[in-house]
Enzyme design. Structure first.
Site, mmCIF file in Angstrom:
data_model
loop_
_atom_site.group_PDB
_atom_site.id
_atom_site.type_symbol
_atom_site.label_atom_id
_atom_site.label_comp_id
_atom_site.label_asym_id
_atom_site.label_seq_id
_atom_site.Cartn_x
_atom_site.Cartn_y
_atom_site.Cartn_z
ATOM 1 N N LYS A 23 1.253 -1.511 -0.124
ATOM 2 C CA LYS A 23 0.096 0.236 -0.343
ATOM 3 C C LYS A 23 0.961 1.340 -0.123
ATOM 4 O O LYS A 23 0.470 2.123 -0.309
ATOM 5 C CB LYS A 23 -1.294 -0.163 1.256
ATOM 6 C CG LYS A 23 -1.714 -1.023 1.203
ATOM 7 C CD LYS A 23 -2.816 -1.150 2.615
ATOM 8 C CE LYS A 23 -3.565 -2.834 2.198
ATOM 9 N NZ LYS A 23 -4.210 -3.370 3.414
ATOM 10 N N GLN A 73 -3.972 -1.877 9.807
ATOM 11 C CA GLN A 73 -3.779 -3.666 9.096
ATOM 12 C C GLN A 73 -4.324 -4.832 10.469
ATOM 13 O O GLN A 73 -3.859 -4.323 11.311
ATOM 14 C CB GLN A 73 -2.166 -3.679 8.643
ATOM 15 C CG GLN A 73 -2.293 -4.717 7.487
ATOM 16 C CD GLN A 73 -3.406 -4.801 6.313
ATOM 17 O OE1 GLN A 73 -2.723 -3.415 5.747
ATOM 18 N NE2 GLN A 73 -3.984 -5.963 6.088
ATOM 19 N N ASP A 104 -10.407 2.354 4.617
ATOM 20 C CA ASP A 104 -11.248 0.843 4.806
ATOM 21 C C ASP A 104 -12.587 0.668 4.232
ATOM 22 O O ASP A 104 -12.744 -0.835 3.851
ATOM 23 C CB ASP A 104 -10.408 0.299 5.957
ATOM 24 C CG ASP A 104 -9.002 -0.624 4.835
ATOM 25 O OD1 ASP A 104 -8.952 -1.541 3.835
ATOM 26 O OD2 ASP A 104 -8.528 -1.246 5.830
#
Ligand code: NAD
Length: 293
Positions: free
Chosen positions: A52, A96, A119
């Protein structure tokens, strides 16, 4: 069979994002900034986060990686989340997953400011998605819709069968595709571990989406001739040739199915690269205050 090439589509999106970024800077707007919190040293999580960050660099976005030890307390992690919520330089950020067992992932997700939740995991964004309101779409379902659109795969009136009901893939993609939207209007069946007669159901699918986490679970006898097959699974298995090395495979038996399907996503190189693009596109929306003006 046509291959749905997620890497190629991701490259196309990156090129258009570079142009958009150039225009932003020409108008003296700031460069979008994505931050990522990585807790511990799970190799898969590290690889995802690094990817990312690398993609941000490639496009010209700013990125900030916050690495925290695996024994960090839940309270300290929540403080880091709060810091990013309040950091005006950061447009969007992710934590994450998975987190170490002693940390409550729901608590952490709820602590993220929905305005920065690129997200799309926060219930505010999830609820807005379910009602068709502006929101950050969860990155993987977003990426899947971009792929279907890019390959002109009709979803309206089609029977979509999604196998797997996770909060991050199966459930949101089933909601998105059933909504009255451009890539939507489908009749969706959401199958899961308690579904009876799964074969009979998957055989009815015009579009079959597998998000299960079991290597090669979807076999040729479960797929209708001419179906579109989207494989979300990412599973690390031992290499066939007993080299002691490992390789990534999906939830679909690609070789068994490829000649029966009309379109199919490979693993790697299908949905994976598009998940990153979903996240990056959400970050751009955050920087432009498109969702929450
Ligand atoms: P998960 O691991 O949270 O849940 C798996 C789902 O599969 C559950 O809903 C369960 O009901 C269903 N399932 C399990 N066994 C089943 C069975 N025998 N029959 C029918 N359904 C069954 O799911 P997840 O987090 O969505 O992950 C699924 C896979 O997708 C994993 O391989 C993961 O690594 C991968 N993944 C890939 C991406 C990407 O970007 N490509 C993103 C997220 C997840």
């Amino acid at each position: 069979m046509k291959l749905i090439d997620g890497r190629a589509v991701a490259e196309e999106i990156k090129s258009s994002l570079k142009i958009e970024l150039f225009e932003l800077t020409q108008n003296n707007q700031r460069i979008p900034t994505l931050a990522a919190i990585l807790v511990g040293d799970n190799p898969a999580s590290k690889a995802y986060v690094n990817n990312k960050v690398k993609t941000c660099k490639e496009i010209g976005f700013n990125s900030l990686l916050v690495k925290l030890p695996s024994d960090i307390s839940e309270a300290d992690l929540l403080k880091e989340v709060e810091r990013l919520n309040n950091n005006a330089e950061v447009d969007g950020f992710i934590v994450q997953l998975p987190l170490p067992k002693h940390i409550d992932e729901v608590k952490v997700t709820l602590a993220i400011d929905p305005k920065k939740d690129v997200d799309g995991f926060h219930p505010i964004n999830f609820g807005r998605m379910a009602q068709g309101l502006p929101c950050y779409l969860p990155a993987t379902p977003y990426g899947i819709t971009l792929l279907l659109k890019r390959y002109n795969i009709e979803t309206a009136g089609k029977h979509v069968v999604v196998v797997g009901r996770s909060n991050i893939v199966g459930t949101p993609i089933s909601i998105l595709l059933s909504r009255k939207t451009e890539v939507g209007d489908a009749t969706v069946t959401l199958a899961h571990s308690r579904t009876k007669n799964l074969h009979e159901i998957t055989l009815q699918a015009d579009i079959l989406i597998a998000a299960i986490g079991i290597p090669g679970f979807i076999t040729e006898d479960m797929v209708k001739e001419g179906a579109v097959v989207v494989d979300v699974g990412i599973n690390r298995v031992e290499d066939d040739e007993n080299t002691g090395k490992s390789k990534l495979v999906g939830d679909v038996d690609f070789d068994g199915i490829k000649n029966k399907s009309s379109y199919i996503t490979p693993v790697p190189g299908g949905v994976g690269p598009m998940t990153v693009m979903g996240l990056i596109m959400n970050t751009l929306k955050a920087a432009k205050k498109e969702i929450y003006p």
